[in-house]
Design an enzyme around this catalytic site. Structure first.
Site, PDB file in Angstrom:
ATOM      1  N   HIS A   1       9.054   5.634  -4.487  1.00  0.00           N
ATOM      2  CA  HIS A   1       8.813   4.220  -4.816  1.00  0.00           C
ATOM      3  C   HIS A   1      10.090   3.584  -5.387  1.00  0.00           C
ATOM      4  CE1 HIS A   1       4.983   2.170  -4.379  1.00  0.00           C
ATOM      5  NE2 HIS A   1       5.392   1.291  -5.277  1.00  0.00           N
TER       6      HIS A   1
ATOM      7  N   SER B   1       8.621   1.549   3.985  1.00  0.00           N
ATOM      8  CA  SER B   1       8.309   2.923   4.412  1.00  0.00           C
ATOM      9  C   SER B   1       7.756   2.949   5.842  1.00  0.00           C
ATOM     10  CB  SER B   1       7.293   3.562   3.464  1.00  0.00           C
ATOM     11  OG  SER B   1       6.039   2.946   3.574  1.00  0.00           O
TER      12      SER B   1
ATOM     13  N   TYR C   1      -4.302   5.242   2.316  1.00  0.00           N
ATOM     14  CA  TYR C   1      -3.929   5.426   0.910  1.00  0.00           C
ATOM     15  C   TYR C   1      -4.396   6.784   0.382  1.00  0.00           C
ATOM     16  CZ  TYR C   1      -2.333   0.587   0.183  1.00  0.00           C
ATOM     17  OH  TYR C   1      -1.636  -0.595   0.222  1.00  0.00           O
TER      18      TYR C   1
END
Length: 252
Positions: free
Chosen positions: A178, A188, A215
């Protein structure tokens, strides 16, 4: 290399790529048509995953330079920026350029252009939490070192992986760090497709409808190191990306 299921998926993708390659070079009109559709789908879904409220049709209109009433300026910029970032990725594919810090920061700069000039193309100076995720990204002072290690890995060990597995892991490991305050998800997915396209696979679009399993698979990979679910999800998405080609070529 992971489970038998993933091995089977990757072998199938190799066969699909071989089939598509046998039709190359494709008719330029077919290429243009597919390209326009890809840019729209990829831009719409990647932004929608991050909460952009433009619909697919509104995204198309925004990319044509028309503003949509009731939508924020930021949402318009996100659409146009994302298209420009895709075009940049395509240039990088033509150059077959190895991944480096300049590439990553330049991509991110395009993603946040006119949105957050202060942070565009700059590693974060603050610690962040990913809302809803168990995984905690490294502290700000560690980011540069982590990115250095990540880029080295991309250009060494990762090169021995199947391109689809490599693309999934590049995406996952980048997001794990991150490195930016904002725009990590979009960046990404651009990096994932950069890897796929450099290896001659079509760009894949993770759809907003897949947001929850996407996710969940990412968080599992980050917390346990087990990438199987995520590689399987990316492989499914790559398989889908062949469909527009078969349609355009009139084959089953």
């Amino acid at each position: 290399m992971g489970s038998k299921h993933i091995m089977t998926q990757l072998a199938k993708l190799d066969a699909l790529k071989e089939k598509l390659d046998s039709y190359r070079p494709l008719d330029p009109q077919v290429v243009n048509n597919l390209h326009e559709n890809l840019v729209l789908q990829w831009t719409y879904h990647s932004n929608a995953i991050e909460g952009n409220t433009l619909t697919l049709k509104e995204t198309k209109v925004a990319l044509e330079g028309i503003t949509i009433g009731g939508k924020t300026l930021r949402e318009h910029f996100e659409a146009v920026n994302h298209r420009d970032a895709i075009l940049f990725v395509e240039d990088l594919v033509k150059q077959q350029r190895p991944l480096d810090e300049w590439t990553i920061k330049s991509l991110h700069q395009l993603v946040l252009k006119n949105i957050d000039a202060q942070n565009a193309g700059q590693y974060r100076q603050v610690n962040v939490l990913i809302s809803g995720a168990e995984h905690r990204p490294p502290e700000a002072f560690q980011v540069a070192d982590h990115m250095h290690t990540f880029i080295h890995w991309c250009n060494t060990q990762a090169q021995s992986l199947h391109p689809v597995e490599r693309a999934a892991r590049v995406h996952g490991e980048f997001v794990k760090i991150h490195p930016f305050v904002d725009g990590n998800g979009r960046t990404s997915r651009l990096l994932m497709n950069l890897e796929l396209m450099k290896a001659g696979f079509p760009a894949s679009v993770i759809t907003v409808e897949q947001r929850l399993p996407y996710y969940e698979a990412l968080d599992k990979a980050h917390c346990t190191g087990n990438y199987e679910d995520f590689i399987a999800l990316v492989a499914d998405s790559v398989e889908q990306s062949f469909e527009p080609y078969w349609w355009a070529l009139g084959i089953n």
